[in-house]
Design an enzyme around this catalytic site. Structure first.
Site, PDB file in Angstrom:
ATOM      1  N   HIS A 131       0.836  -1.205   0.000  1.00 39.63           N
ATOM      2  CA  HIS A 131       0.000   0.000   0.000  1.00 39.63           C
ATOM      3  C   HIS A 131       0.874   1.260   0.000  1.00 39.63           C
ATOM      4  O   HIS A 131       0.641   2.188  -0.780  1.00 39.63           O
ATOM      5  CB  HIS A 131      -0.913  -0.041   1.241  1.00 39.63           C
ATOM      6  CG  HIS A 131      -1.796   1.141   1.422  1.00 39.63           C
ATOM      7  ND1 HIS A 131      -3.170   1.079   1.323  1.00 39.63           N
ATOM      8  CD2 HIS A 131      -1.511   2.446   1.700  1.00 39.63           C
ATOM      9  CE1 HIS A 131      -3.686   2.287   1.532  1.00 39.63           C
ATOM     10  NE2 HIS A 131      -2.698   3.136   1.771  1.00 39.63           N
ATOM     11  N   GLU A 132       1.876   1.281   0.881  1.00 38.92           N
ATOM     12  CA  GLU A 132       2.710   2.481   1.016  1.00 38.92           C
ATOM     13  C   GLU A 132       3.604   2.681  -0.217  1.00 38.92           C
ATOM     14  O   GLU A 132       3.823   3.817  -0.653  1.00 38.92           O
ATOM     15  CB  GLU A 132       3.555   2.417   2.291  1.00 38.92           C
ATOM     16  CG  GLU A 132       2.753   2.286   3.590  1.00 38.92           C
ATOM     17  CD  GLU A 132       1.634   3.300   3.727  1.00 38.92           C
ATOM     18  OE1 GLU A 132       1.773   4.425   3.222  1.00 38.92           O
ATOM     19  OE2 GLU A 132       0.598   2.948   4.329  1.00 38.92           O
ATOM     20  N   HIS A 135       1.719   4.345  -2.872  1.00 39.50           N
ATOM     21  CA  HIS A 135       1.625   5.806  -2.680  1.00 39.50           C
ATOM     22  C   HIS A 135       2.801   6.522  -3.365  1.00 39.50           C
ATOM     23  O   HIS A 135       2.636   7.618  -3.903  1.00 39.50           O
ATOM     24  CB  HIS A 135       1.662   6.164  -1.191  1.00 39.50           C
ATOM     25  CG  HIS A 135       0.318   6.203  -0.538  1.00 39.50           C
ATOM     26  ND1 HIS A 135      -0.695   7.034  -0.955  1.00 39.50           N
ATOM     27  CD2 HIS A 135      -0.183   5.524   0.526  1.00 39.50           C
ATOM     28  CE1 HIS A 135      -1.764   6.858  -0.180  1.00 39.50           C
ATOM     29  NE2 HIS A 135      -1.479   5.942   0.723  1.00 39.50           N
TER      30      HIS A 135
END
Ligand SMILES: [Zn+2]
Length: 186
Positions: A131-132, A135
């Site tokens: 997820h990170e 980003h």
């Protein structure tokens, strides 16, 4: 002290790929501290620099009592196993959708001093790291949903009380430039 405001869905910075970190200096370590403090204050599992408006490839994480950060992450997937479960984002507050991710990940990168770091993640940690890292590429977890799920997520986002429709999801065109091809030739 170092808790910073979090950018929300619709802010163009969340859609801008971040640059690799070149200088492992005191500014970088301050950024890591801001990410860590803001993430913990919000009870988040992770927070990436673009969510604080900073276009650098850095994120912090706090999963299963493991607190850390990773600079310039590169992900490897040791197998093809997948997981499916609820995922959320501090930039899309209050909304959770089942999101498919890889079950196992090896993340290689650096700490704030430039020392090599490796995270071998499974389950929640693997989900967080994916997820990170997304980003840092301008990708949000709702992009990972299937078309029906994405439609549902977008509807929920538009109805969320924090959503500001006047914030353009992409860079706004100059209205004069946009109108000129359709000008009346006066
Ligand atoms: Zn997020």
């Amino acid at each position: 002290m170092t808790v910073q405001p979090i950018r929300l869905f619709g802010d163009p910075v969340l859609r801008t790929p971040a640059d690799p970190v070149v200088d492992f200096d005191v500014e970088l370590r301050k950024l890591v501290a801001d990410l860590t403090d803001t993430m913990r204050e919000q009870n988040g599992a992770g927070l990436a620099a673009p969510q604080l408006g900073v276009g650098l490839r850095v994120f912090a994480f706090d999963v299963d009592d493991v607190l850390g950060h990773l600079v310039n992450p590169v992900l490897e997937f040791p197998d093809a196993e997948e997981q499916d479960g609820p995922e959320g984002c501090l930039s899309i507050p209050g909304l959770y959708f089942d999101t498919k991710r890889r079950q196992n990940v090896i993340a290689k990168g650096f700490n704030g001093y430039g020392d090599p770091v490796q995270i071998v993640g499974t389950g929640l940690m693997a989900r967080c790291v994916q997820h990170e890292t997304d980003h840092l590429d301008g990708v949000l977890f709702v992009d990972r949903l299937d078309p029906d799920g994405r439609k549902e997520a977008m509807r929920a986002i538009r109805q969320a009380d924090w959503y500001d429709p006047t914030t353009p999801p992409t860079v706004k065109l100059n209205p004069h430039a946009a109108s000129s091809p359709f000008g009346l030739g006066r």
